[in-house]
Scaffold this motif. Structure first.
Motif: not given
Ligand code: C2E
Ligand code: MG
Ligand code: MG
Ligand code: MG
Length: 279
Positions: A189-193
């Motif tokens: 999720i942090s990558n996508i953000k």
């Protein structure tokens, strides 16, 4: 060249319903001539908005009309072209022709919408990608907002810092970025953000497994909810069944693409069946 391809110099593949065994070196030679001989063709598959059930975009997918073997699908030659580096020229051809076609349809007064093309890992890693895209937009006169680049999750994750910088540069031009085959490459999720995607595209394997058990439904619902929370547009590919569409509607998927609506079509058929003139 043969050495680079590894021990197995033959490839076995299906084309136009028949099976062939072909020497890889022959196929590489044929590929080298394909652009010049105009053997590539783009097919177009509609993207449908779930709420309105209307056309909102299209994905360009390459086909190779081989003079002897008939239609060859991308899974049968793109991986080889990636190994030999020929993919650079092929993707450049796709970029230019997709933009030209989209601009042409706009000139014919069809309702304008974005065209998506697939960018291979090798080209994302090519430093000139940004200039190339900029050049083609200029040359064809297509407004940048009508071009979307689909980059697979595995390509992005492989070198996340570099990829996010490239994506930023491309977005600065005004083009849209979609993460293709989402769910197969373990993006967090942090990558996508971190990478500010415009769209995530849920891989068809998840859609095809939806009916199998409730866990698959929960996974897809979670991916969609995550995208919605981050304000990222979400599309599901490989939608073949009405029940899949109903489920995706229920869990707030924005867009859908798949055989339920249409297989990829030649430019002529796509225009006839899907495009509507602006009022
Ligand atoms: P992709 O970008 O994930 O494209 C989705 C593939 O699923 C396409 O196969 C499409 O025809 C197929 N598909 C769409 N709807 C359905 C459905 O409802 N059911 C099923 N079973 N399949 C569906 P295609 O056209 O054979 O392309 C395969 C892959 O080849 C693409 O996957 C993409 O990674 C690559 N590719 C296609 N065109 C290009 C291109 O111009 N350049 C590059 N670099 N890669 C390309
Ligand atoms: Mg794609
Ligand atoms: Mg995909
Ligand atoms: Mg795929």
């Amino acid at each position: 060249q043969a050495k680079k391809l590894g021990k197995n110099n033959y490839c076995f593949f299906e084309s136009t319903g028949e099976n062939f065994i072909k020497n890889k070196l022959d196929l590489i030679n044929d590929l080298a001539k394909a652009i010049h001989n105009e053997e590539f063709e783009l097919y177009y598959q509609p993207k449908i908005d779930v709420k309105t059930m209307s056309l909102v975009g299209m994905e360009a997918l390459i086909r190779w009309n081989h003079p002897k073997l008939g239609t060859i699908h991308p899974n049968q030659f793109i991986p080889l072209a990636e190994k030999t580096g020929q993919i650079v020229k092929i993707d450049q051809w796709v970029l230019k022709n997709a933009c030209m076609q989209n601009k042409q349809w706009q000139k014919e007064n069809y309702t304008p919408m974005a065209i998506s093309i697939n960018i291979s890992a090798i080209n994302l890693n090519h430093a000139q990608l940004v200039e190339k895209v900029e050049g083609v937009l200029e040359e064809t006169g297509l407004a940048p907002g009508y071009l979307e680049l689909e980059i697979t999750e595995s390509t992005i994750i492989h070198n996340i810092d570099y990829a996010s910088r490239m994506i930023r540069e491309l977005q600065k031009l005004g083009v849209k970025i979609s993460m293709d085959d989402f769910g197969t490459g373990y993006a967090s999720i942090s990558n996508i953000k971190k990478i500010h995607l415009d769209t995530v595209k849920i891989d068809k394997d998840f859609i095809m497994d939806l009916h199998k058990d409730t866990a698959n439904k929960a996974i897809v619902a979670t991916m969609i909810s995550m995208a919605n929370t981050l304000g990222v547009n979400v599309i599901a590919e490989g939608v073949e069944e009405k029940s899949q569409l109903e489920f995706l509607k229920k869990v707030n998927c924005d867009q859908v693409q798949g055989y339920l609506f249409s297989k990829p079509l030649s430019g002529k058929l796509f225009k006839e069946r899907w495009l509507v003139k602006q009022s």
